[in-house]
Design an enzyme around this catalytic site. Structure first.
Site, PDB file in Angstrom:
ATOM      1  N   TYR A  55       0.841  -1.192   0.000  1.00  0.00           N
ATOM      2  CA  TYR A  55       0.000   0.000   0.000  1.00  0.00           C
ATOM      3  C   TYR A  55       0.874   1.239   0.000  1.00  0.00           C
ATOM      4  O   TYR A  55       1.771   1.369   0.818  1.00  0.00           O
ATOM      5  CB  TYR A  55      -0.913   0.034   1.229  1.00  0.00           C
ATOM      6  N   GLU A  57      -0.505   4.795  -0.860  1.00  0.00           N
ATOM      7  CA  GLU A  57      -1.295   5.980  -1.234  1.00  0.00           C
ATOM      8  C   GLU A  57      -0.432   7.228  -1.183  1.00  0.00           C
ATOM      9  O   GLU A  57       0.345   7.406  -0.253  1.00  0.00           O
ATOM     10  CB  GLU A  57      -2.470   6.153  -0.264  1.00  0.00           C
ATOM     11  N   ASP A 201      -6.359  11.304 -26.240  1.00  0.00           N
ATOM     12  CA  ASP A 201      -6.479   9.972 -25.653  1.00  0.00           C
ATOM     13  C   ASP A 201      -5.813   9.031 -26.649  1.00  0.00           C
ATOM     14  O   ASP A 201      -6.352   8.758 -27.721  1.00  0.00           O
ATOM     15  CB  ASP A 201      -7.962   9.642 -25.478  1.00  0.00           C
ATOM     16  N   THR A 227      -3.790   4.046 -22.132  1.00  0.00           N
ATOM     17  CA  THR A 227      -3.698   2.750 -21.461  1.00  0.00           C
ATOM     18  C   THR A 227      -2.282   2.240 -21.658  1.00  0.00           C
ATOM     19  O   THR A 227      -1.563   2.704 -22.547  1.00  0.00           O
ATOM     20  CB  THR A 227      -4.656   1.726 -22.097  1.00  0.00           C
ATOM     21  N   LYS A 230      -3.247  -2.858 -24.491  1.00  0.00           N
ATOM     22  CA  LYS A 230      -3.404  -2.580 -25.926  1.00  0.00           C
ATOM     23  C   LYS A 230      -2.028  -2.656 -26.608  1.00  0.00           C
ATOM     24  O   LYS A 230      -1.187  -3.427 -26.179  1.00  0.00           O
ATOM     25  CB  LYS A 230      -4.106  -1.241 -26.148  1.00  0.00           C
ATOM     26  N   ARG A 236      -2.427  -4.141 -17.699  1.00  0.00           N
ATOM     27  CA  ARG A 236      -3.721  -3.444 -17.788  1.00  0.00           C
ATOM     28  C   ARG A 236      -3.687  -2.290 -16.809  1.00  0.00           C
ATOM     29  O   ARG A 236      -3.852  -2.466 -15.602  1.00  0.00           O
ATOM     30  CB  ARG A 236      -4.880  -4.368 -17.395  1.00  0.00           C
TER      31      ARG A 236
HETATM   32  C1  LIG Z   1      -9.590   1.414 -24.486  1.00  0.00           C
HETATM   33  C2  LIG Z   1      -9.804   2.860 -24.447  1.00  0.00           C
HETATM   34  C3  LIG Z   1      -9.935   3.545 -23.225  1.00  0.00           C
HETATM   35  C4  LIG Z   1     -10.171   2.893 -21.880  1.00  0.00           C
HETATM   36  O1  LIG Z   1      -9.505   1.863 -21.501  1.00  0.00           O
HETATM   37  P1  LIG Z   1      -9.945   0.799 -20.398  1.00  0.00           P
HETATM   38  O2  LIG Z   1      -8.621   0.395 -19.879  1.00  0.00           O
HETATM   39  O3  LIG Z   1     -10.695  -0.242 -21.116  1.00  0.00           O
HETATM   40  O4  LIG Z   1     -10.743   1.487 -19.349  1.00  0.00           O
HETATM   41  C5  LIG Z   1     -10.015   4.910 -23.262  1.00  0.00           C
HETATM   42  N1  LIG Z   1      -9.984   5.572 -24.414  1.00  0.00           N
HETATM   43  C6  LIG Z   1      -9.897   4.958 -25.609  1.00  0.00           C
HETATM   44  C7  LIG Z   1      -9.902   5.765 -26.859  1.00  0.00           C
HETATM   45  C8  LIG Z   1      -9.817   3.579 -25.665  1.00  0.00           C
HETATM   46  O5  LIG Z   1      -9.784   2.973 -26.846  1.00  0.00           O
END
Ligand SMILES: *Cc1c(COP(=O)(O)O)cnc(C)c1O
Length: 433
Positions: A55, A57, A201, A227, A230, A236
């Site tokens: 932990y 925080e 994003d 993320t 991906k 993750r």
């Molecule tokens: C996958 C994705 C996210 C969110 O990811 P999670 O880890 O699934 O919450 C945010 N923005 C875009 C454009 C994505 O493709």
């Protein structure tokens, strides 16, 4: 594989068997979900480490728990590597995933009820960009913009017109199903004109940016979320980059003592989250290290080459692609002229060992639960070492599935076996090592 989980195998054979089944699925099928790839073995090891116990925080040097000398060093290492990798001023590596990262961005910059420009899910945007069923559409007001229904591309004049009319406080740029390059410079001009924060994003395309085959948002955006699973092949988890100074401090945060970097950090902790997942931070650090290599950049470039080769082969076989092609890692098969739906196609493909998802295409007249498209991505296949020549085979299987959609159960076992045989010629990261 069995040697990797010697304790689980004995102590919990049920979970062990499910891992084995998933490993088999992921090494005998073509994983073409555009948001997936294969985490490296180093990432899997770091993710399974004892950092899951701790932990901590707070942030390095300012924790709410004792005993964090090592986690401080770990988090600083992840941050330094990430900043070097992307060339950004500030980085936060604590978000649990992409959606929590985006939630933290809202909390950092906006007040409930503020206007946010984003692309609707039905047009390739993400839930967290203001879609109605998400917190982002309930707590904030989405001003939608979308790709042109004929060309499938964003029209920046239209984006500007909407921004001037609606005056959003924040503009999201970055989608989940858009096959073309994004013009961050044009977005930045518009954002500046209406005095909105520009937030990229890059969840789907971070590796393309690192490889230099997609424009770089860092010079143009106030904040960038991502993320690390991906195509980055990490754990993750999510991370957020930002500039240090808040260029709209006087306009939007006059009474705040925080700069932009501090707003972002506070948006993550304590606003959205408690203790960070340090096993994920460890894995993110190692993913960032790998992402700095030439090997990774070549992977990023190959992802696009493979997607473009796949497009060409499919079009040559008479299977139209939405927007006529791709500049990224993904493409959308366009079944608007067929009697079967995107959902029919994705289910038939899965029976044959091609794992993808149904998706709306520009100009779609079918419902979001049926759709006229299938989204295909190449990051996983590229991680496994596949090249342009292999995409020809993949295209032929896809075409055969589509041609036999009405008797799919008859042809599925043969195609499934051919694909499994084909996959046996590749080494799947994290599985075959
Ligand atoms: C996958 C994705 C996210 C969110 O990811 P999670 O880890 O699934 O919450 C945010 N923005 C875009 C454009 C994505 O493709």
């Amino acid at each position: 594989m069995s040697e990797r989980y010697p304790h689980l195998k004995v102590d919990d054979p049920e979970v062990y068997d499910l891992i084995q089944r998933q490993a088999k699925q992921e090494s005998t099928t073509l994983k073409m979900i555009a948001s997936e790839s294969y985490a490296s073995i180093d990432v899997l090891e770091a993710c399974g480490s004892i950092f899951t116990n701790k932990y901590c925080e707070g942030y390095p040097g300012a924790r709410y728990y004792e005993g964090n000398e090592v986690t401080d060093a770990l988090e600083n290492l992840a941050i330094e590597r990430g900043k070097t990798l992307f060339g950004c001023e500030h980085m936060n590596v604590q978000p649990y995933s992409g959606s929590p990262a985006n939630a933290a961005v809202y909390r950092a910059l906006l007040n409930p009820g503020d206007k946010v420009m984003g692309v609707p899910v039905s047009d390739g945007g993400h839930l967290t960009h203001g879609w109605k069923v998400s917190f982002s559409g309930k707590d904030y007001v989405q001003v939608p913009y979308r790709p042109n229904q004929e060309t499938g591309r964003l029209n920046m004049d239209e984006v500007r017109e909407i921004a001037l009319r609606e005056r959003p406080k924040m503009i999201w740029v970055g989608m989940s199903a858009y096959p073309f390059k994004l013009d961050y410079a044009a977005f930045a001009e518009i954002a500046q004109e209406v005095e909105a924060y520009l937030v990229a994003d890059i969840a789907h395309i971070n590796a393309l940016i690192i490889a230099g085959v997609h424009p770089d948002p860092v010079p143009y955006c106030d904040v960038i979320s991502s993320t690390s699973h991906k195509m980055l092949r990490g754990p993750r988890a999510g991370f957020i980059m930002s500039k240090v100074e808040d260029r709209y401090h006087a306009k939007y945060h006059e009474n705040s003592k925080w700069n932009l970097a501090q707003l972002v950090d506070r948006g993550v902790f304590p606003t959205m989250q408690g203790g960070p997942h340090m096993h994920a931070v460890a894995a993110m650090a190692t993913a960032f290290k790998f992402a700095q290599t030439e090997e990774f950049k070549n992977y990023g470039k190959q992802i696009v080459k493979n997607a473009q080769a796949l497009c060409e082969e499919l079009e040559a076989l008479g299977r139209p692609i939405a927007g006529g092609g791709t500049e990224t890692h993904l493409l959308l098969l366009d079944f608007r002229k067929n009697d079967f739906t995107g959902k029919d196609a994705s289910q038939a493909l899965a029976k044959c060992g091609i794992i993808a998802n149904f998706n709306m295409v520009p100009g779609d007249t079918r419902s979001p639960s049926k759709t006229s498209g299938v989204r295909l991505g190449t990051p996983s296949l590229t991680s496994a070492g596949m090249k342009e020549g292999d995409m020809k085979k993949v295209a032929e299987w896809i075409d055969r599935v589509c041609a036999n959609i009405n008797n799919i159960d008859e042809v599925a076992p043969t195609i499934r076996a051919e694909i499994a045989e084909f996959c046996s010629g590749f080494k799947f990261p994290g599985i075959d090592e």
